[in-house]
Design a protein around this motif. Sequence first.
Motif, PDB file in Angstrom:
ATOM      1  N   ALA A 159      54.756  15.385  27.775  1.00 29.93           N
ATOM      2  CA  ALA A 159      54.381  14.660  26.555  1.00 29.93           C
ATOM      3  C   ALA A 159      52.995  14.041  26.727  1.00 29.93           C
ATOM      4  CB  ALA A 159      55.409  13.585  26.228  1.00 29.93           C
ATOM      5  N   GLU A 160      52.729  13.471  27.905  1.00 32.44           N
ATOM      6  CA  GLU A 160      51.406  12.897  28.171  1.00 32.44           C
ATOM      7  C   GLU A 160      50.335  13.979  28.141  1.00 32.44           C
ATOM      8  OE1 GLU A 160      51.932  10.939  31.925  1.00 32.44           O
ATOM      9  OE2 GLU A 160      53.193   9.365  31.051  1.00 32.44           O
ATOM     10  N   ALA A 161      50.639  15.135  28.723  1.00 34.22           N
ATOM     11  CA  ALA A 161      49.665  16.234  28.742  1.00 34.22           C
ATOM     12  C   ALA A 161      49.407  16.760  27.330  1.00 34.22           C
ATOM     13  CB  ALA A 161      50.168  17.358  29.648  1.00 34.22           C
ATOM     14  N   TYR A 162      50.466  16.913  26.538  1.00 33.80           N
ATOM     15  CA  TYR A 162      50.311  17.369  25.154  1.00 33.80           C
ATOM     16  C   TYR A 162      49.461  16.372  24.369  1.00 33.80           C
ATOM     17  CZ  TYR A 162      53.627  21.290  25.123  1.00 33.80           C
ATOM     18  OH  TYR A 162      54.245  22.491  25.323  1.00 33.80           O
ATOM     19  N   GLU A 163      49.729  15.098  24.593  1.00 29.57           N
ATOM     20  CA  GLU A 163      49.003  14.043  23.887  1.00 29.57           C
ATOM     21  C   GLU A 163      47.530  14.033  24.287  1.00 29.57           C
ATOM     22  OE1 GLU A 163      49.599   9.411  24.014  1.00 29.57           O
ATOM     23  OE2 GLU A 163      51.406  10.394  23.234  1.00 29.57           O
ATOM     24  N   ALA A 164      47.268  14.176  25.579  1.00 27.34           N
ATOM     25  CA  ALA A 164      45.892  14.164  26.076  1.00 27.34           C
ATOM     26  C   ALA A 164      45.091  15.353  25.544  1.00 27.34           C
ATOM     27  CB  ALA A 164      45.884  14.171  27.601  1.00 27.34           C
ATOM     28  N   ARG A 165      45.738  16.510  25.433  1.00 22.12           N
ATOM     29  CA  ARG A 165      45.054  17.699  24.933  1.00 22.12           C
ATOM     30  C   ARG A 165      44.993  17.715  23.417  1.00 22.12           C
ATOM     31  NH1 ARG A 165      48.544  20.453  28.700  1.00 22.12           N
ATOM     32  NH2 ARG A 165      49.716  21.149  26.894  1.00 22.12           N
ATOM     33  N   GLY A 166      45.856  16.928  22.794  1.00 21.03           N
ATOM     34  CA  GLY A 166      45.907  16.913  21.340  1.00 21.03           C
ATOM     35  C   GLY A 166      46.451  18.191  20.741  1.00 21.03           C
ATOM     36  N   GLU A 167      47.258  18.889  21.500  1.00 15.01           N
ATOM     37  CA  GLU A 167      47.842  20.130  20.992  1.00 15.01           C
ATOM     38  C   GLU A 167      49.323  20.177  21.321  1.00 15.01           C
ATOM     39  OE1 GLU A 167      46.959  23.252  24.531  1.00 15.01           O
ATOM     40  OE2 GLU A 167      45.241  22.671  23.336  1.00 15.01           O
ATOM     41  N   GLY A 168      50.006  21.085  20.680  1.00 10.31           N
ATOM     42  CA  GLY A 168      51.426  21.237  20.914  1.00 10.31           C
ATOM     43  C   GLY A 168      52.223  20.277  20.056  1.00 10.31           C
ATOM     44  N   SER A 169      53.493  20.554  19.976  1.00  7.92           N
ATOM     45  CA  SER A 169      54.365  19.719  19.155  1.00  7.92           C
ATOM     46  C   SER A 169      55.565  19.288  19.974  1.00  7.92           C
ATOM     47  CB  SER A 169      54.842  20.512  17.936  1.00  7.92           C
ATOM     48  OG  SER A 169      55.697  21.566  18.343  1.00  7.92           O
ATOM     49  N   ALA A 170      56.277  18.338  19.427  1.00  9.56           N
ATOM     50  CA  ALA A 170      57.503  17.875  20.084  1.00  9.56           C
ATOM     51  C   ALA A 170      58.501  19.021  20.197  1.00  9.56           C
ATOM     52  CB  ALA A 170      58.106  16.709  19.312  1.00  9.56           C
ATOM     53  N   GLU A 171      58.524  19.881  19.191  1.00  9.80           N
ATOM     54  CA  GLU A 171      59.451  21.021  19.216  1.00  9.80           C
ATOM     55  C   GLU A 171      59.110  21.977  20.358  1.00  9.80           C
ATOM     56  OE1 GLU A 171      60.455  24.823  16.420  1.00  9.80           O
ATOM     57  OE2 GLU A 171      60.147  22.894  15.411  1.00  9.80           O
ATOM     58  N   GLU A 172      57.823  22.253  20.565  1.00 12.48           N
ATOM     59  CA  GLU A 172      57.408  23.124  21.674  1.00 12.48           C
ATOM     60  C   GLU A 172      57.784  22.505  23.017  1.00 12.48           C
ATOM     61  OE1 GLU A 172      53.250  23.437  20.963  1.00 12.48           O
ATOM     62  OE2 GLU A 172      53.445  25.210  19.698  1.00 12.48           O
ATOM     63  N   LEU A 173      57.595  21.207  23.120  1.00 12.79           N
ATOM     64  CA  LEU A 173      57.945  20.493  24.335  1.00 12.79           C
ATOM     65  C   LEU A 173      59.443  20.613  24.619  1.00 12.79           C
ATOM     66  CD1 LEU A 173      57.360  18.583  26.702  1.00 12.79           C
ATOM     67  CD2 LEU A 173      57.554  16.682  25.093  1.00 12.79           C
ATOM     68  N   GLU A 174      60.263  20.385  23.611  1.00 17.40           N
ATOM     69  CA  GLU A 174      61.716  20.471  23.797  1.00 17.40           C
ATOM     70  C   GLU A 174      62.150  21.891  24.130  1.00 17.40           C
ATOM     71  OE1 GLU A 174      63.871  17.977  24.228  1.00 17.40           O
ATOM     72  OE2 GLU A 174      62.076  16.736  24.047  1.00 17.40           O
ATOM     73  N   GLN A 175      61.489  22.898  23.552  1.00 19.15           N
ATOM     74  CA  GLN A 175      61.808  24.289  23.884  1.00 19.15           C
ATOM     75  C   GLN A 175      61.481  24.583  25.344  1.00 19.15           C
ATOM     76  OE1 GLN A 175      59.650  26.554  20.955  1.00 19.15           O
ATOM     77  NE2 GLN A 175      61.278  26.379  19.432  1.00 19.15           N
ATOM     78  N   LYS A 176      60.339  24.082  25.807  1.00 20.93           N
ATOM     79  CA  LYS A 176      59.964  24.282  27.205  1.00 20.93           C
ATOM     80  C   LYS A 176      60.972  23.608  28.121  1.00 20.93           C
ATOM     81  CE  LYS A 176      56.374  23.581  30.629  1.00 20.93           C
ATOM     82  NZ  LYS A 176      55.008  23.179  30.905  1.00 20.93           N
ATOM     83  N   ILE A 177      61.339  22.393  27.795  1.00 16.47           N
ATOM     84  CA  ILE A 177      62.305  21.659  28.619  1.00 16.47           C
ATOM     85  C   ILE A 177      63.651  22.373  28.624  1.00 16.47           C
ATOM     86  CG2 ILE A 177      63.633  19.506  28.736  1.00 16.47           C
ATOM     87  CD1 ILE A 177      60.972  18.109  27.863  1.00 16.47           C
ATOM     88  N   SER A 178      64.052  22.900  27.489  1.00 13.76           N
ATOM     89  CA  SER A 178      65.308  23.637  27.412  1.00 13.76           C
ATOM     90  C   SER A 178      65.260  24.889  28.287  1.00 13.76           C
ATOM     91  CB  SER A 178      65.601  24.014  25.959  1.00 13.76           C
ATOM     92  OG  SER A 178      66.785  24.755  25.882  1.00 13.76           O
ATOM     93  N   ARG A 179      64.156  25.635  28.221  1.00 16.36           N
ATOM     94  CA  ARG A 179      64.017  26.846  29.049  1.00 16.36           C
ATOM     95  C   ARG A 179      64.071  26.506  30.534  1.00 16.36           C
ATOM     96  NH1 ARG A 179      59.946  27.960  25.354  1.00 16.36           N
ATOM     97  NH2 ARG A 179      58.365  27.350  26.887  1.00 16.36           N
TER      98      ARG A 179
END
Length: 193
Positions: A96-116
């Motif tokens: 989440a910190e990395a997504y926020e710092a880059r300003g890209e990606g969504s919460a949904e993408e993050l949750e999909q990655k965590i699920s995988r």
Amino acid sequence: MAKDTPPRWDRRMHQRLSRGEAAALGELYDRYASLVHGLAHRVLDDDDAADRVTREVFGHVWEKPDTYDPKQGSIRSWVAKVTQRLAVQRLRRTEAEAYEARGEGSAEELEQKISRVSVAARADYIVRSMPTPLWDALELAYFQRRDYRQTAADLGVTEDEARRRLRLGLQLLSTANAQAGSGSSPPDNGRSL
């Protein structure tokens, strides 16, 4: 022994941890540190982060031994469950910190990655924990491309027994996706995918 009764070692270890015996924590660490680190590394893909999660897991075990419920499984399963929960929490924070710092990606993408990652870690854990007869049958059938008849001959068992072992092994693996979010985990044998 009743179905809900944990193995003798688990009962004794839980009692010792509950009494605050430092030697019990050392014994538990010796027995499960590689399991904990391996699971954390599988989720986080980072040795330093896996080391931190390993310390957190054993800190949790020491500070909160009463969170272990023998009716939910073995101490090994409890330790694995705590590991997966803490590793996923750390992954969620860092990603989440990395997504926020880059300003890209969504919460949904993050949750999909965590699920995988959770499913992959659970599948790896299941394979490593699988009883040897089931693992041997799966290895012959899927990695060495043997059919169930050849698998039976190689293992020296009946064809029905080979089919049973393959079916049980696949049923165990199928639980990886269904239970990854729940955090329940079977024991470990040191195998990896």
